[in-house]
Structures are given as C-alpha cells and as structure tokens.
Design a protein around this motif. Sequence first.
Motif, PDB file in Angstrom:
ATOM      1  N   THR A   6     -14.208  -6.210  -7.802  1.00 37.76           N
ATOM      2  CA  THR A   6     -13.197  -7.250  -7.957  1.00 37.76           C
ATOM      3  C   THR A   6     -12.989  -7.912  -6.603  1.00 37.76           C
ATOM      4  OG1 THR A   6     -12.101  -6.099  -9.771  1.00 37.76           O
ATOM      5  CG2 THR A   6     -10.817  -7.775  -8.598  1.00 37.76           C
ATOM      6  N   LEU A  92     -14.605 -11.257 -20.145  1.00 43.41           N
ATOM      7  CA  LEU A  92     -14.758 -10.079 -19.293  1.00 43.41           C
ATOM      8  C   LEU A  92     -15.300  -8.885 -20.077  1.00 43.41           C
ATOM      9  CD1 LEU A  92     -14.184  -9.079 -16.363  1.00 43.41           C
ATOM     10  CD2 LEU A  92     -12.005  -8.221 -17.245  1.00 43.41           C
ATOM     11  N   VAL A 100     -17.458 -12.900 -13.823  1.00 46.73           N
ATOM     12  CA  VAL A 100     -16.378 -13.675 -14.430  1.00 46.73           C
ATOM     13  C   VAL A 100     -15.501 -14.170 -13.293  1.00 46.73           C
ATOM     14  CG1 VAL A 100     -14.330 -13.588 -15.904  1.00 46.73           C
ATOM     15  CG2 VAL A 100     -16.442 -12.415 -16.612  1.00 46.73           C
ATOM     16  N   VAL A 123      -7.549  -6.660 -14.096  1.00 44.23           N
ATOM     17  CA  VAL A 123      -8.340  -6.092 -12.994  1.00 44.23           C
ATOM     18  C   VAL A 123      -8.666  -4.629 -13.286  1.00 44.23           C
ATOM     19  CG1 VAL A 123      -8.262  -5.421 -10.553  1.00 44.23           C
ATOM     20  CG2 VAL A 123      -7.473  -7.698 -11.253  1.00 44.23           C
ATOM     21  N   ARG A 126     -11.439  -4.091 -15.954  1.00 46.58           N
ATOM     22  CA  ARG A 126     -12.760  -4.666 -15.705  1.00 46.58           C
ATOM     23  C   ARG A 126     -13.846  -3.650 -16.003  1.00 46.58           C
ATOM     24  NH1 ARG A 126     -16.144  -3.715 -12.006  1.00 46.58           N
ATOM     25  NH2 ARG A 126     -14.635  -2.654 -10.701  1.00 46.58           N
ATOM     26  N   LEU A 132     -15.685  -9.421 -10.986  1.00 49.47           N
ATOM     27  CA  LEU A 132     -14.532 -10.250 -11.314  1.00 49.47           C
ATOM     28  C   LEU A 132     -14.052 -10.929 -10.043  1.00 49.47           C
ATOM     29  CD1 LEU A 132     -12.312 -11.176 -13.316  1.00 49.47           C
ATOM     30  CD2 LEU A 132     -11.074  -9.070 -12.733  1.00 49.47           C
TER      31      LEU A 132
END
Length: 172
Positions: A6, A92, A100, A123, A126, A132
Amino acid sequence: MEQGRTQVYTGSGKGKTTAAVGLAVRAAGTGLRVYFGQFMKNNPTGELNAFALMGDAIAAEQYGTGRELDAPDAEADARAAQAGFEAAQAALTSGRYDIVVLDEVNVADHLGYLEPGSLLELVQARPSGVELVLTGRYASEEVMAAADLVTEMREVKHYFASGTPARRGIEF
C-alpha cells in the motif's frame, strides 16, 4: 504480482496524481493490469486521454461531481464519492487488477464523503497480490500508519500564488 503493498502520496505539494499516473503507465508497460479510479473529478484530463491511447491496459473511471472544491454540494459529492468507493472495493477484490490507484481519495475521506474508517478498512482488506495506491492531501494518520510507503509532497514554491491558473497538460 507476488506481493503487493500500500502506497500513499499526500501533502500540499504538486505531483501526487502525476506520480500515480507514472506508476500506472510503468506498470501497464510491463503487462500489469491497472485500475485508476479518480475521486472528486469529473472532467477530461490529460491522464485519461493518455490512458485511452493505451487501449485496455488501464481501466479508468471518475467519481465526482467536479464541483467539490469550488461549489460543493455535500449530498451530491458524498454520493459520487461513495459510488467510487464501492467501485474501488470491487476492483480491489475482483482479481482482475494488479494495481488499484485511488486518486484524490484522501481528500474525499478528509471531507467526510466516505464512511468513517472505511478507507482504513479498505487498506486492511487489500489482497496480498494487489498494489494499492492512495493519493490526495490530508491522508489520515491511521491510513499512513497502515501503509507500506508514504510519500509527502511538500510545497516550497508554486506559481499559483502569483495567479497562474491550472494549465492543460501540466496540472490537468
């Protein structure tokens, strides 16, 4: 992708969307599948034109009224952001995308257009094989703490202060 992460691009400086666009183009150029969802935008942009030239390598959608900052309508703006968030959740977890990107989602979250805590939950949910990327000013402390990479763009000097308007191909 073997192991996704992320990433958060935030801060008051220019370049958050540009960095995410660059990452999306680079990823698509290596065969990765990209979803690029733009919050708080509803207008033609250079990045959407560039994505269109790449065929179906990057799926791009906009979720916004386009008036969130200059003529906000809290109900309409929240509906648009919520529709975008639901599409982002689906993208996602769909298994169709390696990356994404949720452009300006931090601002939508900050303005209260998303349900409290929902971005952090996204988050945390994910899938391990998906990268992400969240952009926009005002990333929450909780989202930044949960991210693997946080880049803060800091404005040192900007020509907007001298009255230069946003320029096609540079800011949009």
